[in-house]
Design an enzyme around this catalytic site. Structure first.
Site, short mmCIF file in Angstrom:
data_model
loop_
_atom_site.label_atom_id
_atom_site.label_comp_id
_atom_site.label_asym_id
_atom_site.label_seq_id
_atom_site.Cartn_x
_atom_site.Cartn_y
_atom_site.Cartn_z
N ASP A 69 -47.36 83.48 51.03
CA ASP A 69 -46.64 85.50 51.33
C ASP A 69 -47.13 85.79 52.55
O ASP A 69 -48.58 86.37 52.21
CB ASP A 69 -45.16 85.99 50.78
CG ASP A 69 -44.68 86.86 51.17
OD1 ASP A 69 -43.35 86.86 52.54
OD2 ASP A 69 -44.90 87.97 50.29
N SER A 70 -46.57 87.25 53.33
CA SER A 70 -47.19 87.77 53.83
C SER A 70 -47.94 89.12 52.79
O SER A 70 -49.20 89.48 52.79
CB SER A 70 -46.48 88.55 54.77
OG SER A 70 -45.84 89.77 53.48
N CYS A 93 -41.42 82.56 52.41
CA CYS A 93 -41.37 84.03 53.46
C CYS A 93 -40.34 83.67 54.38
O CYS A 93 -40.26 82.85 54.98
CB CYS A 93 -42.73 84.20 54.34
SG CYS A 93 -42.36 85.53 55.41
N GLU A 116 -44.82 96.79 49.00
CA GLU A 116 -46.13 96.33 48.97
C GLU A 116 -47.25 97.88 48.71
O GLU A 116 -48.57 97.54 47.81
CB GLU A 116 -46.68 96.27 50.75
CG GLU A 116 -46.28 94.33 50.43
CD GLU A 116 -46.93 93.61 49.63
OE1 GLU A 116 -48.67 93.35 49.63
OE2 GLU A 116 -46.58 92.36 49.63
N CYS A 150 -35.23 88.73 53.30
CA CYS A 150 -36.62 88.23 52.52
C CYS A 150 -37.02 88.71 51.13
O CYS A 150 -36.32 89.16 50.79
CB CYS A 150 -36.97 90.48 52.99
SG CYS A 150 -38.84 90.40 52.66
N HIS A 163 -39.59 89.72 49.44
CA HIS A 163 -39.66 90.88 49.56
C HIS A 163 -38.43 92.43 48.77
O HIS A 163 -38.63 92.64 47.65
CB HIS A 163 -40.02 92.10 49.82
CG HIS A 163 -42.09 91.98 50.38
ND1 HIS A 163 -42.21 90.30 50.82
CD2 HIS A 163 -42.92 92.28 49.69
CE1 HIS A 163 -43.63 90.93 51.37
NE2 HIS A 163 -44.24 91.81 50.64
N1 DGL Z 1 -41.48 88.78 52.07
C1 DGL Z 1 -41.81 88.09 53.59
C2 DGL Z 1 -40.13 87.94 53.88
O1 DGL Z 1 -39.29 86.65 53.69
C3 DGL Z 1 -42.69 89.12 54.68
C4 DGL Z 1 -41.99 90.26 54.93
C5 DGL Z 1 -43.19 91.26 56.30
O2 DGL Z 1 -44.56 90.67 55.81
O3 DGL Z 1 -42.93 91.75 56.29
O4 DGL Z 1 -39.54 87.62 55.72
#
Ligand code: DGL
Length: 257
Positions: free
Chosen positions: A10-11, A73, A151, A183, A185
């Site tokens: 993931d990011s 992600c 984050e 997302c 996150h």
């Molecule tokens: N967690 C990621 C997602 O599901 C990426 C969020 C990001 O880095 O903007 O989209």
């Protein structure tokens, strides 16, 4: 091959929501987790940047011997999974906003989707949303700064609550009865979301479906492992120990990709 690890990326720490679901269902698999924190957030990056980062991380995971890669992600899945499948031979499992279960469960016929700009503007998302547009109304909304709040360890802060209130205000004017978290996150914002959402709104998170699909694929390819289930964590930048500890992770290695 079956004793090789699964790669998950993931990011940032968002993919840990998917990792938790994988761990529940696949306790005997070794997992290598990569957080591309040098390039977070992905949501505001161009499609080609997201594709480049996803390919570089996948290549690194394959070099570590991974037998399957979970793209934990939504932004990377919706922008890069087709290209990843073309470039590499290992099976990939992705995650996309779960509109289908929300549509099937909706009584009001209106569902909300909260996701990054990168996900909402992707072709894959547009097609999926249109496929359901005959039966229901999909109200989508970009989450502004929500990834950064997670984050920085501020998912339950007043700032997060105010940001969510702003972002959700337009869709709450409509009779949504499901909110799809598009997302990885965002499941970490669940507690804050519950303070804001009307009680009749069901939060939809598809981490469990990703874990089930991973299990299915491993079984199909005869790749299910029976080890002690180690997880190693890696970040593409100097790991912020305090942040990782909030997520219960004490050992993170920096990698340069
Ligand atoms: N967690 C990621 C997602 O599901 C990426 C969020 C990001 O880095 O903007 O989209």
């Amino acid at each position: 091959m079956r004793n090789s690890p699964i790669g998950v990326f993931d990011s940032g720490v968002g993919g840990l929501s998917v990792l938790h679901a994988l761990r529940e269902l696949l306790p005997n698999e070794d997992i290598i987790y990569v957080a591309d924190q040098a390039f977070t957030p992905y949501g505001k990056r161009s499609k080609s940047e997201i594709q480049k980062r996803s390919a570089a991380i996948s290549e690194w995971l394959i070099e570590q011997g991974c037998k399957l890669i979970v793209v934990a992600c939504n932004t990377a899945t919706t922008n890069a999974i087709a290209q990843l499948r073309e470039s590499f031979q290992v099976p990939f499992v992705g995650i996309e906003p779960a509109i289908k279960p929300a549509a099937l469960g909706s009584k009001t016929g209106v569902v909300g989707v909260l996701a990054t700009e990168g996900t909402l503007s992707s072709e894959l998302f547009q097609t999926t949303a249109q496929d359901h547009a005959k039966d229901i109304e999909v109200v989508s909304q970009i989450g502004h700064g929500l990834v950064a709040l997670v984050e920085s360890g501020n998912a339950t802060s007043l700032e997060a609550e105010m940001q969510l209130q702003n972002d959700l205000a337009p869709m709450l004017e409509k009779p949504i009865d499901h909110l799809v978290l598009g997302c990885t996150h965002y499941p970490f914002l669940r507690e804050t979301l519950q303070r804001i959402l009307p009680k009749n709104v069901t939060i939809v998170d598809c981490s469990d479906a990703v874990a089930k699909q991973t299990h299915r694929l491993l079984k199909q390819h005869l790749l299910l492992q029976n080890s002690t289930g180690n997880t190693s964590y890696h970040s593409t930048t100097t790991p912020n120990k305090t942040l990782w500890q909030l997520f219960g992770v004490t050992d993170v290695t920096q990698i340069n990709i």
